[in-house]
Scaffold this active site. Sequence first.
Site, PDB file in Angstrom:
ATOM      1  N   GLY A  49       1.704 -16.815 -39.765  1.00 43.22           N
ATOM      2  CA  GLY A  49       2.103 -17.494 -38.530  1.00 43.22           C
ATOM      3  C   GLY A  49       3.001 -18.684 -38.806  1.00 43.22           C
ATOM      4  CD  GLN A 149     -11.518 -16.628 -39.435  1.00 42.46           C
ATOM      5  OE1 GLN A 149     -11.498 -17.842 -39.248  1.00 42.46           O
ATOM      6  NE2 GLN A 149     -10.455 -15.871 -39.288  1.00 42.46           N
ATOM      7  CG  ASP A 196      -4.380 -34.938 -31.754  1.00 39.27           C
ATOM      8  OD1 ASP A 196      -3.451 -34.370 -31.170  1.00 39.27           O
ATOM      9  OD2 ASP A 196      -5.437 -34.375 -32.078  1.00 39.27           O
ATOM     10  NE  ARG A 199       1.722 -34.079 -31.798  1.00 38.85           N
ATOM     11  CZ  ARG A 199       1.214 -32.952 -31.320  1.00 38.85           C
ATOM     12  NH1 ARG A 199       0.065 -32.949 -30.653  1.00 38.85           N
ATOM     13  NH2 ARG A 199       1.838 -31.801 -31.493  1.00 38.85           N
ATOM     14  CG  HIS A 224      -6.553 -30.791 -31.193  1.00 40.35           C
ATOM     15  ND1 HIS A 224      -5.510 -31.670 -31.374  1.00 40.35           N
ATOM     16  CD2 HIS A 224      -5.977 -29.577 -31.016  1.00 40.35           C
ATOM     17  CE1 HIS A 224      -4.366 -31.014 -31.310  1.00 40.35           C
ATOM     18  NE2 HIS A 224      -4.616 -29.748 -31.088  1.00 40.35           N
TER      19      HIS A 224
HETATM   20  P1  NAX Z   1       1.092 -18.337 -34.619  1.00 40.83           P
HETATM   21  O1  NAX Z   1       0.811 -17.490 -33.424  1.00 40.83           O
HETATM   22  O2  NAX Z   1       2.484 -18.555 -35.075  1.00 40.83           O
HETATM   23  O3  NAX Z   1       0.299 -17.738 -35.856  1.00 40.83           O
HETATM   24  C1  NAX Z   1      -1.048 -17.412 -35.792  1.00 40.83           C
HETATM   25  C2  NAX Z   1      -1.280 -16.357 -36.844  1.00 40.83           C
HETATM   26  O4  NAX Z   1      -2.673 -16.152 -36.905  1.00 40.83           O
HETATM   27  C3  NAX Z   1      -0.636 -15.022 -36.514  1.00 40.83           C
HETATM   28  O5  NAX Z   1       0.121 -14.587 -37.621  1.00 40.83           O
HETATM   29  C4  NAX Z   1      -1.824 -14.114 -36.237  1.00 40.83           C
HETATM   30  O6  NAX Z   1      -1.580 -12.776 -36.648  1.00 40.83           O
HETATM   31  C5  NAX Z   1      -2.903 -14.789 -37.064  1.00 40.83           C
HETATM   32  N1  NAX Z   1      -4.264 -14.523 -36.655  1.00 40.83           N
HETATM   33  C6  NAX Z   1      -4.758 -14.391 -35.410  1.00 40.83           C
HETATM   34  N2  NAX Z   1      -6.062 -14.107 -35.460  1.00 40.83           N
HETATM   35  C7  NAX Z   1      -6.400 -14.085 -36.772  1.00 40.83           C
HETATM   36  C8  NAX Z   1      -7.605 -13.816 -37.460  1.00 40.83           C
HETATM   37  N3  NAX Z   1      -8.722 -13.489 -36.815  1.00 40.83           N
HETATM   38  N4  NAX Z   1      -7.602 -13.870 -38.800  1.00 40.83           N
HETATM   39  C9  NAX Z   1      -6.471 -14.144 -39.470  1.00 40.83           C
HETATM   40  N5  NAX Z   1      -5.286 -14.386 -38.869  1.00 40.83           N
HETATM   41  C10 NAX Z   1      -5.271 -14.357 -37.529  1.00 40.83           C
HETATM   42  O7  NAX Z   1       0.333 -19.704 -34.348  1.00 40.83           O
HETATM   43  P2  NAX Z   1       0.543 -21.116 -35.074  1.00 40.83           P
HETATM   44  O8  NAX Z   1       1.645 -21.848 -34.403  1.00 40.83           O
HETATM   45  O9  NAX Z   1       0.593 -20.921 -36.523  1.00 40.83           O
HETATM   46  O10 NAX Z   1      -0.803 -21.864 -34.624  1.00 40.83           O
HETATM   47  C11 NAX Z   1      -2.057 -21.471 -35.113  1.00 40.83           C
HETATM   48  C12 NAX Z   1      -3.172 -22.181 -34.371  1.00 40.83           C
HETATM   49  O11 NAX Z   1      -3.089 -23.586 -34.572  1.00 40.83           O
HETATM   50  C13 NAX Z   1      -3.161 -21.975 -32.852  1.00 40.83           C
HETATM   51  O12 NAX Z   1      -4.482 -21.723 -32.417  1.00 40.83           O
HETATM   52  C14 NAX Z   1      -2.705 -23.336 -32.345  1.00 40.83           C
HETATM   53  O13 NAX Z   1      -3.161 -23.570 -31.025  1.00 40.83           O
HETATM   54  C15 NAX Z   1      -3.341 -24.245 -33.343  1.00 40.83           C
HETATM   55  N6  NAX Z   1      -2.825 -25.612 -33.422  1.00 40.83           N
HETATM   56  C16 NAX Z   1      -3.710 -26.595 -33.691  1.00 40.83           C
HETATM   57  C17 NAX Z   1      -3.321 -27.904 -33.857  1.00 40.83           C
HETATM   58  C18 NAX Z   1      -4.310 -28.980 -34.167  1.00 40.83           C
HETATM   59  O14 NAX Z   1      -3.899 -30.135 -34.209  1.00 40.83           O
HETATM   60  N7  NAX Z   1      -5.594 -28.710 -34.347  1.00 40.83           N
HETATM   61  C19 NAX Z   1      -1.901 -28.296 -33.686  1.00 40.83           C
HETATM   62  C20 NAX Z   1      -0.945 -27.157 -33.826  1.00 40.83           C
HETATM   63  C21 NAX Z   1      -1.411 -25.864 -33.242  1.00 40.83           C
HETATM   64  O15 NAX Z   1      -1.187 -25.882 -31.854  1.00 40.83           O
END
Ligand code: NAX
Length: 365
Positions: A49, A149, A196, A199, A224
């Site tokens: 991702g 997991q 956060d 930021r 968050h």
């Molecule tokens: P992407 O959609 O670009 O990538 C996510 C990846 O995870 C995809 O490749 C997908 O195939 C994979 N995936 C989904 N389910 C899975 C599983 N069960 N096992 C293994 N891989 C799996 O998302 P991305 O921009 O990389 O963001 C990932 C996560 O981070 C999202 O949930 C997003 O909301 C969260 N975030 C959290 C943040 C924080 O501060 N805690 C900030 C950034 C981000 O928004």
Amino acid sequence: MLWSDPAATFGSPVRTCEVPNSTYSARSNWITHMSSTSPLRVAVTGAAGQIGYSLLFRIASGAMFGPTQPVILHLIEIPDEKALRALQGVCMELEDCAFPLLKGTVATSDLNAGFQGVNWALLVGAVPRKAGMERKDLLGINGKIFTSQGQAIAQHAASDVRTLVVGNPCNTNALIALSNAPGVPRDQFFAMTMLDENRAKTQLAKKASTDVTGVTNLAVWGNHSTTMFPDFFNAKINGRPVPDIIGHREWLEKDFLTTVQKRGAAIIEARGLSSAASAANAVVDTVRKLTTPTPTGDWFSVAVCSDGSYGIEKGLMFSYPVRSDGRKWEIVQDLPVNPFSQAKIAATEAELKEEKALVAELLPR
Ligand code: NAX
């Protein structure tokens, strides 16, 4: 792949991840390059991702564990052809960087292989919220991911495994993982609020026309989400309380809070995609801050399993001011909490209680 772990797998049935015509035994090749320090095994879910694409290269370069610590990356993706193909491309790019500290990769959609022997589990992958999806639906879908997991981590990871959840809703996903990982101490689970904090620090530095390194003691309390509270009362700029430096109270109480709370949405609007490089950077910062001593008198933000500190319900994954000695962390106690802060902290706690109630059936311990 020349230096891939022989256990590397793509999907099921197990396929080794090898470059044709490789004449080397993968394992002997990394032993040849192995330094005197044993490699740390670091699992990253959602490795193909957006965040993964920034994060993996930072870890492999030494930014997370320092310039002398070798690593083996365990890259975990869903068993989907497109995702695994993309993951293969990421593996190829990792090879093409010739990182001296990267001693192997395990690329897999099998959780047991993915978490085998890992010292760190960075749970980034999650299903994004889609139009029309309620928070309850999202919690239910992602809850199942973090249940399995957590179980796989408990069964297969190293005994010192530390788990940082990034995938949203990260606090409650971390609670689900922790609750399904019998035998793994609660204090080895975290959820990320460092983005956060970063930021918030930048917004304060810009307002005070000072360097961001002058902003310290910035704690983000709670979830968050848009209810988080970046605590400007206890934060300092160049050693002095923020409200003494930024006298504009209305800006602090309204504009500042809103800007930080809604920064994620603003990035999506500007970039057309959610924060990725800054999120990966915050993962690096979180692990680094947990594994290196916190400067005297300072603290940082990470969600940990509440022990009841500051009157927060025990067992919630709540972001607190935390400090570390490089091995153990603790919640900073006795910070002043005025009525304004108390109301904000209560609101974010209430949201986390609601989320917990929505996933109650996924919390066996
Ligand atoms: P992407 O959609 O670009 O990538 C996510 C990846 O995870 C995809 O490749 C997908 O195939 C994979 N995936 C989904 N389910 C899975 C599983 N069960 N096992 C293994 N891989 C799996 O998302 P991305 O921009 O990389 O963001 C990932 C996560 O981070 C999202 O949930 C997003 O909301 C969260 N975030 C959290 C943040 C924080 O501060 N805690 C900030 C950034 C981000 O928004």
